[in-house]
Design a protein around this motif. Structure first.
Motif, mmCIF file in Angstrom:
data_model
loop_
_atom_site.group_PDB
_atom_site.id
_atom_site.type_symbol
_atom_site.label_atom_id
_atom_site.label_comp_id
_atom_site.label_asym_id
_atom_site.label_seq_id
_atom_site.Cartn_x
_atom_site.Cartn_y
_atom_site.Cartn_z
ATOM 1 N N SER A 64 26.828 1.979 14.137
ATOM 2 C CA SER A 64 26.223 0.927 14.963
ATOM 3 C C SER A 64 24.707 0.955 14.866
ATOM 4 N N GLN A 65 24.131 -0.237 14.806
ATOM 5 C CA GLN A 65 22.664 -0.305 14.787
ATOM 6 C C GLN A 65 22.067 0.002 16.153
ATOM 7 N N TRP A 66 22.950 0.083 17.157
ATOM 8 C CA TRP A 66 22.476 0.397 18.510
ATOM 9 C C TRP A 66 22.679 1.873 18.837
ATOM 10 N N ASP A 67 22.953 2.681 17.795
ATOM 11 C CA ASP A 67 23.222 4.107 17.986
ATOM 12 C C ASP A 67 21.996 4.795 18.587
ATOM 13 N N ALA A 68 22.143 5.292 19.790
ATOM 14 C CA ALA A 68 20.987 5.843 20.503
ATOM 15 C C ALA A 68 20.725 7.310 20.153
ATOM 16 N N ARG A 69 21.514 7.857 19.214
ATOM 17 C CA ARG A 69 21.317 9.270 18.884
ATOM 18 C C ARG A 69 19.987 9.508 18.178
ATOM 19 N N GLU A 70 19.487 8.478 17.488
ATOM 20 C CA GLU A 70 18.204 8.636 16.795
ATOM 21 C C GLU A 70 17.076 8.542 17.824
ATOM 22 N N PRO A 71 16.158 9.509 17.829
ATOM 23 C CA PRO A 71 15.098 9.512 18.849
ATOM 24 C C PRO A 71 14.340 8.190 18.908
ATOM 25 N N ASN A 72 14.074 7.588 17.743
ATOM 26 C CA ASN A 72 13.312 6.332 17.769
ATOM 27 C C ASN A 72 14.234 5.112 17.872
ATOM 28 N N ASN A 73 15.552 5.367 17.944
ATOM 29 C CA ASN A 73 16.538 4.292 18.052
ATOM 30 C C ASN A 73 16.518 3.331 16.862
ATOM 31 N N MET A 74 16.171 3.876 15.691
ATOM 32 C CA MET A 74 16.122 3.021 14.507
ATOM 33 C C MET A 74 16.912 3.663 13.363
ATOM 34 N N PRO A 75 18.230 3.764 13.522
ATOM 35 C CA PRO A 75 19.001 4.410 12.451
ATOM 36 C C PRO A 75 18.837 3.695 11.099
ATOM 37 N N HIS A 76 18.640 2.368 11.139
ATOM 38 C CA HIS A 76 18.541 1.654 9.858
ATOM 39 C C HIS A 76 17.309 2.090 9.067
ATOM 40 N N ILE A 77 16.223 2.413 9.787
ATOM 41 C CA ILE A 77 15.003 2.861 9.098
ATOM 42 C C ILE A 77 15.178 4.313 8.657
ATOM 43 N N ASN A 78 15.585 5.161 9.575
ATOM 44 C CA ASN A 78 15.666 6.591 9.265
ATOM 45 C C ASN A 78 16.654 6.862 8.135
ATOM 46 N N LEU A 79 17.845 6.275 8.223
ATOM 47 C CA LEU A 79 18.885 6.569 7.224
ATOM 48 C C LEU A 79 18.474 6.064 5.845
ATOM 49 N N SER A 80 17.854 4.892 5.792
ATOM 50 C CA SER A 80 17.512 4.344 4.477
ATOM 51 C C SER A 80 16.307 5.048 3.872
ATOM 52 N N ARG A 81 15.413 5.590 4.678
ATOM 53 C CA ARG A 81 14.218 6.279 4.129
ATOM 54 C C ARG A 81 14.581 7.644 3.547
ATOM 55 N N GLU A 82 15.607 8.293 4.123
ATOM 56 C CA GLU A 82 15.966 9.645 3.680
ATOM 57 C C GLU A 82 16.728 9.653 2.355
ATOM 58 N N ALA A 83 17.326 8.517 1.990
ATOM 59 C CA ALA A 83 18.310 8.513 0.903
ATOM 60 C C ALA A 83 17.677 8.535 -0.481
ATOM 61 N N ASP A 84 18.315 9.270 -1.406
ATOM 62 C CA ASP A 84 17.959 9.151 -2.823
ATOM 63 C C ASP A 84 18.707 7.974 -3.431
ATOM 64 N N ALA A 85 19.829 7.611 -2.837
ATOM 65 C CA ALA A 85 20.565 6.412 -3.256
ATOM 66 C C ALA A 85 21.522 6.030 -2.135
ATOM 67 N N ILE A 86 21.786 4.724 -2.057
ATOM 68 C CA ILE A 86 22.821 4.235 -1.139
ATOM 69 C C ILE A 86 23.965 3.744 -2.016
ATOM 70 N N LEU A 87 25.152 4.284 -1.762
ATOM 71 C CA LEU A 87 26.326 3.880 -2.542
ATOM 72 C C LEU A 87 27.326 3.237 -1.584
ATOM 73 N N ILE A 88 27.640 1.972 -1.806
ATOM 74 C CA ILE A 88 28.618 1.300 -0.959
ATOM 75 C C ILE A 88 29.972 1.344 -1.679
ATOM 76 N N ALA A 89 30.901 2.109 -1.139
ATOM 77 C CA ALA A 89 32.208 2.289 -1.776
ATOM 78 C C ALA A 89 33.258 2.525 -0.690
ATOM 79 N N PRO A 90 34.123 1.574 -0.432
ATOM 80 C CA PRO A 90 34.268 0.284 -1.116
ATOM 81 C C PRO A 90 33.260 -0.751 -0.627
ATOM 82 N N CYS A 91 32.942 -1.651 -1.565
ATOM 83 C CA CYS A 91 32.060 -2.766 -1.230
ATOM 84 C C CYS A 91 32.915 -4.036 -1.252
#
Ligand code: C5P
Length: 405
Positions: A64-91
């Protein structure tokens, strides 16, 4: 081998039956040394529980994009910045359409949109029914996401969960792993065509017997895989071996040295690199009976005469294409002793710019090897390592010797 050591992969699951394969894929990625952060869409949750993916990845799953576990409440930013690659499987077809539109109303598409495009690659493993796959809307969307910078991996062909048969199955977890590993390899052979011979040859005496040797083909197959991973278009002319064809490699199966030469000559013209790893039989029976040679009761074995086989490497190295420098030829030498002296002499005899020596008895059938590279400048050792590691090192050595394109 830890082929993905140090890599952090965001594994995104969208809705589809192929979610069950994502569990296995997650395990394979971790086994190869990656850390895996799973993100699931709501639809994916209909096919697979986050519990399974959390257990396999060892990390809490995000949905969920509303996941409050991230201190800044922005999982979409944090998760995408940490990644060396994003693999969508299944897409799924729907997820591809969302990417095309740049939708941001749920976490997975939101983080794909939010990723730094030049730094975090996005790979898609489509999975859907064959009609959905073939639909112009899907094909149009795939072309668009590719244009927008996503890497669209292929699909498999076969039985589908719906009972139909055709294109659209998600690639198998092992195939996706191979694709991801290949993705991270520097493309030092981009736009090059590489032709490789591998394995033994089989020289028939009659329909059921012949002479051959113990070459396993492993070194040549490893080089074919490494060359493809480095971006080359690879043709592998293989003698009789039971090795799986590396992904994305064009394989031509042959039996005899003469067949191998014919296949090589057919492809050499358009190649820019020729690597001869095959253990070609030096001689073949002078005659090959069309019927099985029978014992005649006399107690006397048949007398076999031999004729010399063509030297494939020397033939290609003498062709105008090679002599003008447009085809870079690499030979192999399997010796039992005095490797440097024999490899140096063989390089001159075959007329090739690079010759790779190895100790035959120490490598036949093994998964590791040690190589000695001999060229006009001198020699260099590649110390004992897996054939896969050596294949990558050899590919890099070849690439830096090629003329600029
Ligand atoms: O002469 P020798 O067999 O030792 O040479 C080994 C090298 O020559 C290898 O690269 C092998 O693939 C190639 N070769 C060939 N055709 C032959 C014999 C060897 O291409 N008939």
């Amino acid at each position: 081998m830890n082929e993905l050591a140090g890599k952090h992969i965001v594994l995104g699951l969208s809705g589809g039956v192929a979610c069950y394969k994502a569990a296995d894929l997650c395990r394979l990625l971790i086994k190869e040394g990656a850390t895996v952060q799973v993100v699931m869409t709501e639809a994916a949750g209909q096919f697979m529980t986050p519990v399974t993916m959390q257990a396999l990845s060892g990390r809490r799953v995000y949905s969920s994009q509303w996941d409050a576990r991230e201190p800044n409440n922005m999982p979409h930013i944090n998760l995408s910045r940490e990644a060396d690659a994003i693999l969508i499987a299944p897409c799924s077809a729907d997820f591809i359409a969302r990417l095309v539109q740049g939708r941001a109303d749920e976490l997975l598409s939101l983080l794909c949109l939010a990723r730094p495009v030049d730094r975090v690659p996005l790979l898609l493993a489509p999975a859907m029914n064959r009609e959905m796959w073939a639909h112009p809307a899907t094909q149009r969307n795939l072309a668009q996401v590719a244009q927008d910078g996503a890497v669209v991996l292929g699909v498999g062909n076969g039985d589908q969960a719906c009972g139909e048969t055709g294109d659209g199955r998600m690639l198998e977890p092992s195939e996706l792993l191979e694709e991801l590993v290949a993705f991270f390899v520097p493309k030092v052979l981009a736009n090059r065509r590489v032709l490789i011979t591998a394995g033994p040859t089989f020289e028939a005496m009659d329909p059921v017997r012949g002479i051959t040797n113990l070459s396993s083909g492993k070194m040549g197959f490893s080089i074919a895989r490494a060359a493809r991973e480095a971006g080359a278009d690879v043709t592998l002319v293989a003698g009789p071996v039971h090795l799986p064809t590396p992904r994305g490699v064009r394989r031509v199966d042959v039996q005899s040295a003469q067949e191998m030469l014919a296949a090589v000559e057919q492809h050499a013209q358009s190649a820019s690199v020729f690597i001869a790893t095959a253990a070609v039989a030096d001689w073949r029976p002078a005659t090959s009976s069309s019927q099985k040679i029978k014992k005649d009761g006399s107690g006397q074995p048949p007398v076999l005469g031999f004729v010399e086989n063509p030297d494939i490497l020397a033939t290609v190295a003498r062709s105008p294409h090679a002599l003008t420098g447009d085809l870079f030829c690499v030979g192999f030498a399997a010796e039992s002793h005095d490797l440097l002296a024999h490899a140096t002499a063989k390089r001159a005899r075959k007329g090739v710019p690079l010759l790779v020596g190895n100790i035959g008895p120490a490598t036949f059938g093994q998964d590791d090897n040690a190589l000695l590279l001999v060229d006009a400048q001198g020699h260099r050792e590649l110390p004992r390592a897996s054939k896969r590691t050596l294949a990558h090192q050899l590919v890099a050595e070849i690439a830096r010797r090629l003329p600029e394109q």
